[in-house]
Scaffold this motif. Structure first.
Motif, PDB file in Angstrom:
ATOM      1  N   LEU A  25      -2.026 -23.770 -21.487  1.00 51.51           N
ATOM      2  CA  LEU A  25      -1.015 -24.828 -21.484  1.00 51.51           C
ATOM      3  C   LEU A  25      -1.119 -25.667 -22.760  1.00 51.51           C
ATOM      4  N   LEU A  26       0.041 -26.128 -23.214  1.00 48.64           N
ATOM      5  CA  LEU A  26       0.126 -26.842 -24.500  1.00 48.64           C
ATOM      6  C   LEU A  26      -0.180 -28.330 -24.367  1.00 48.64           C
ATOM      7  N   THR A  27      -1.233 -28.672 -23.651  1.00 42.57           N
ATOM      8  CA  THR A  27      -1.592 -30.083 -23.521  1.00 42.57           C
ATOM      9  C   THR A  27      -2.340 -30.527 -24.780  1.00 42.57           C
ATOM     10  N   ALA A  28      -2.357 -31.839 -25.030  1.00 39.25           N
ATOM     11  CA  ALA A  28      -3.086 -32.349 -26.194  1.00 39.25           C
ATOM     12  C   ALA A  28      -4.587 -32.271 -25.951  1.00 39.25           C
ATOM     13  N   THR A  29      -4.992 -32.466 -24.698  1.00 42.46           N
ATOM     14  CA  THR A  29      -6.423 -32.458 -24.379  1.00 42.46           C
ATOM     15  C   THR A  29      -6.715 -31.402 -23.313  1.00 42.46           C
ATOM     16  N   LYS A  30      -8.004 -31.193 -23.064  1.00 45.14           N
ATOM     17  CA  LYS A  30      -8.420 -30.134 -22.136  1.00 45.14           C
ATOM     18  C   LYS A  30      -8.123 -30.492 -20.674  1.00 45.14           C
ATOM     19  N   ALA A  31      -8.419 -29.538 -19.790  1.00 51.32           N
ATOM     20  CA  ALA A  31      -8.028 -29.688 -18.381  1.00 51.32           C
ATOM     21  C   ALA A  31      -8.782 -30.809 -17.671  1.00 51.32           C
ATOM     22  N   PHE A  32     -10.058 -30.979 -17.982  1.00 52.39           N
ATOM     23  CA  PHE A  32     -10.864 -31.922 -17.195  1.00 52.39           C
ATOM     24  C   PHE A  32     -11.643 -32.916 -18.050  1.00 52.39           C
ATOM     25  N   CYS A  33     -11.356 -32.970 -19.371  1.00 54.02           N
ATOM     26  CA  CYS A  33     -12.024 -33.944 -20.237  1.00 54.02           C
ATOM     27  C   CYS A  33     -11.061 -34.314 -21.355  1.00 54.02           C
ATOM     28  N   GLY A  34     -11.499 -35.225 -22.219  1.00 54.80           N
ATOM     29  CA  GLY A  34     -10.593 -35.718 -23.261  1.00 54.80           C
ATOM     30  C   GLY A  34     -10.682 -34.977 -24.577  1.00 54.80           C
ATOM     31  N   CYS A  35     -11.424 -33.863 -24.612  1.00 53.20           N
ATOM     32  CA  CYS A  35     -11.546 -33.099 -25.863  1.00 53.20           C
ATOM     33  C   CYS A  35     -10.193 -32.521 -26.279  1.00 53.20           C
ATOM     34  N   ALA A  36     -10.005 -32.401 -27.602  1.00 53.76           N
ATOM     35  CA  ALA A  36      -8.756 -31.835 -28.114  1.00 53.76           C
ATOM     36  C   ALA A  36      -8.620 -30.373 -27.666  1.00 53.76           C
ATOM     37  N   ASN A  37      -7.433 -30.037 -27.232  1.00 52.51           N
ATOM     38  CA  ASN A  37      -7.110 -28.652 -26.884  1.00 52.51           C
ATOM     39  C   ASN A  37      -6.398 -28.078 -28.098  1.00 52.51           C
ATOM     40  N   PRO A  59     -15.667 -33.961 -13.918  1.00 50.83           N
ATOM     41  CA  PRO A  59     -14.331 -33.615 -14.412  1.00 50.83           C
ATOM     42  C   PRO A  59     -13.270 -34.609 -13.913  1.00 50.83           C
ATOM     43  N   VAL A  60     -12.281 -34.869 -14.758  1.00 47.40           N
ATOM     44  CA  VAL A  60     -11.105 -35.652 -14.355  1.00 47.40           C
ATOM     45  C   VAL A  60      -9.882 -34.816 -14.714  1.00 47.40           C
ATOM     46  N   LEU A  61      -9.017 -34.576 -13.731  1.00 47.84           N
ATOM     47  CA  LEU A  61      -7.885 -33.675 -13.959  1.00 47.84           C
ATOM     48  C   LEU A  61      -6.863 -34.281 -14.921  1.00 47.84           C
ATOM     49  N   ASN A  62      -6.423 -33.492 -15.880  1.00 49.05           N
ATOM     50  CA  ASN A  62      -5.414 -33.877 -16.872  1.00 49.05           C
ATOM     51  C   ASN A  62      -4.025 -33.835 -16.222  1.00 49.05           C
ATOM     52  N   ALA A  63      -3.366 -35.001 -16.156  1.00 46.39           N
ATOM     53  CA  ALA A  63      -2.062 -35.089 -15.479  1.00 46.39           C
ATOM     54  C   ALA A  63      -1.016 -34.209 -16.168  1.00 46.39           C
TER      55      ALA A  63
END
Ligand code: ZN
Length: 490
Positions: A25-37, A59-63
């Protein structure tokens, strides 16, 4: 390759194919943390305690990942569960530092979807989609590219925790071509929804194929083999073709198919046994204790549904009707959502949107093809095509003049408005000048005049063409038509 099997042997069997597609998925950050995707960063720079699986990290889920996964689910006609559960999929691999992947198991985000694909017979076939679930990607083992690659493997953990959806089809696919079509349609839908860039070279879209064969008419499926690591749709088709023949050959010679994972080797055009296939119970799935159930409310779902763009198939059907085009041309115009958007935005400003479509497909498309260029490399902008279409429509230039102007555009790499402004082709709109030319052509072609007067009205076109040529393409076409008819009738 297996020895070529006789068609009569091949036709005894029916292939059964299901596809599993992983999409980043083209999110700015990863699925469960704030690291750059982000693809292509220096190795091991986009990592943190969460995606490295350090003890105590939560882990915190990326909305945004939920947004994208939901959009993708709706676009492939799935029912989205109000409550889905994350699960741990346990296995050891060097590029998976946590020792498990966060995935979804018996309660995935979405189920029971379908997409439609055209068949060789010209009909439409519906391929069922069993499920779409969310999960995270693992890291990458780098087996080559280093001076000591012969003895060492390197790890890049940047990809750990990249949000994925896995889309699993029903075993509804029966031929390698259907598999190819399914993947093509699926990718197109995902690109239209803008949830992924689907870049196969960068691994944003990956495909595994489950292939089995059974005697035609048999009810039970044969033992399936999973072909992994296939990185283009053409290779998927080739790998499935190979696997079908290999399995039939094994069965025909009295052997049995082993349930296993096989790797496609594109250079050799064959699959190799990799390992016996894991069963679900090997992974010891259990609900992820660090994440609550994912709840998708009806309101959220309605909002996502409203965000869905017009999808490729629907758009093609509308474009065929609206611009009176054939399906092939509609495919060209809808090849990407951006291109279709630019085309339609421009066409709507023209006097005749249909003419814009035709110029784009024939005049521009033909020149691009001849020069082996992509649409994006065209010197003529959409606005330029609109201007050209309007000039034609208002009879300010002839189609021959237009062709000449387009030729100049492509020779000099200039947009149409620039070339038109400079060259301002003159039209002969003076009736008496045209009449002189028409008289000459009529005098020189008595046989055709006779034909016309005997009732063959289409011969008028011959005279129009001759005069147009004599005028070097500068005669105003409408006026010329009118004058030719008048002269021939008199
Ligand atoms: Zn991280």
């Amino acid at each position: 390759m297996p020895a070529a099997l006789a068609p009569s042997v091949l036709s005894k069997y029916e292939p059964v194919i299901g596809l599993e597609v992983h999409v980043q998925l083209l999110t700015a950050t990863k699925a469960f943390c704030g690291c750059a995707n982000h693809f292509g960063s220096a190795p091991n720079t986009n990592v943190c305690p969460v995606c490295l699986g350090l003890p105590g990290a939560l882990p915190v889920l990326n909305a945004k990942a939920v947004d994208f996964a939901t959009l993708a689910s709706l676009a492939i006609n799935c029912q989205v569960r109000e409550r889905s559960i994350f699960a741990r999929k346990n296995y050891f691999y060097p590029d998976l530092p946590k020792g498990y992947q966060i995935s979804q198991y018996n309660m995935p985000l979405a189920e029971n979807g379908f997409i439609e694909v055209p068949t060789a017979e010209g009909t439409i076939k519906r391929i069922g989609i069993t499920r779409l679930h969310m999960e995270e990607d693992a890291g990458k083992s780098l087996h080559d590219g280093f001076p000591d690659s012969a003895t060492r493997t390197y790890l890049d953990l940047n990809r750990c925790g990249t949000p994925l959806v896995e889309i699993v089809s029903e075993p509804d696919i029966r031929t390698p071509d259907e598999a190819f079509e399914y993947l093509t349609r699926l990718k197109e839908i995902l690109l239209y929804t803008r949830v992924s860039d689907c870049n196969m070279e960068e691994g944003s879209l990956r495909c595994d194929a489950n292939v089995s064969v059974r005697l035609r008419g048999a009810e039970r499926f044969g033992t399936k083999v999973e072909v992994k690591n296939v990185n283009s749709f053409r290779f998927v088709r080739a790998a499935i073709e190979y696997e079908i023949e290999r399995q039939i050959e094994v069965l025909e010679s009295g052997g049995r198919i082993t349930q296993e994972s096989r790797l496609w080797n594109a250079n050799e055009g064959r699959t190799y046994s990799m390992r016996s296939k894991e069963q679900a119970h090997d992974y010891r799935y259990f609900p992820e204790p660090d994440l609550p159930p994912l709840v998708v409310t009806p309101e959220f779902l309605a909002k996502k549904r409203a965000e869905l763009p017009e999808l490729p198939e629907a758009r093609r059907a509308r474009i065929i009707a609206e611009y009176e085009l054939n399906p092939k041309d509609a495919f060209t115009l809808t090849a990407s959502r951006d291109f279709a958007d630019r085309f339609e935005a421009a066409a709507r400003t023209a006097r005749s949107p249909r003419r814009v479509a035709n110029l784009l497909l024939s005049e521009i498309g033909g020149r691009l093809k001849a020069l082996n260029l992509e649409q994006a490399q065209s010197p003529v902008s959409m606005a330029g095509i609109v201007l050209a279409a309007d000039l034609l429509d208002e009879d300010k230039i002839s189609s021959k003049q237009l062709k000449q102007l387009f030729d100049v555009c492509f020779e000099k790499g200039e947009d149409f408005p620039v070339v038109y402004d400079r060259e301002k082709p003159q039209q002969i709109t003076d009736s008496s000048a045209l009449e002189v030319m028409i008289d000459e052509v009529i005098a020189a072609n008595p046989k055709q005049v006779e034909q016309y007067r005997a009732g063959k009205k289409t011969v008028a076109g011959f005279f129009v063409g001759q005069v147009m040529r004599a005028s070097k393409g500068q005669a105003n076409p409408a006026l010329l038509n009118e004058l030719v008819t008048r002269k021939l009738e008199s």
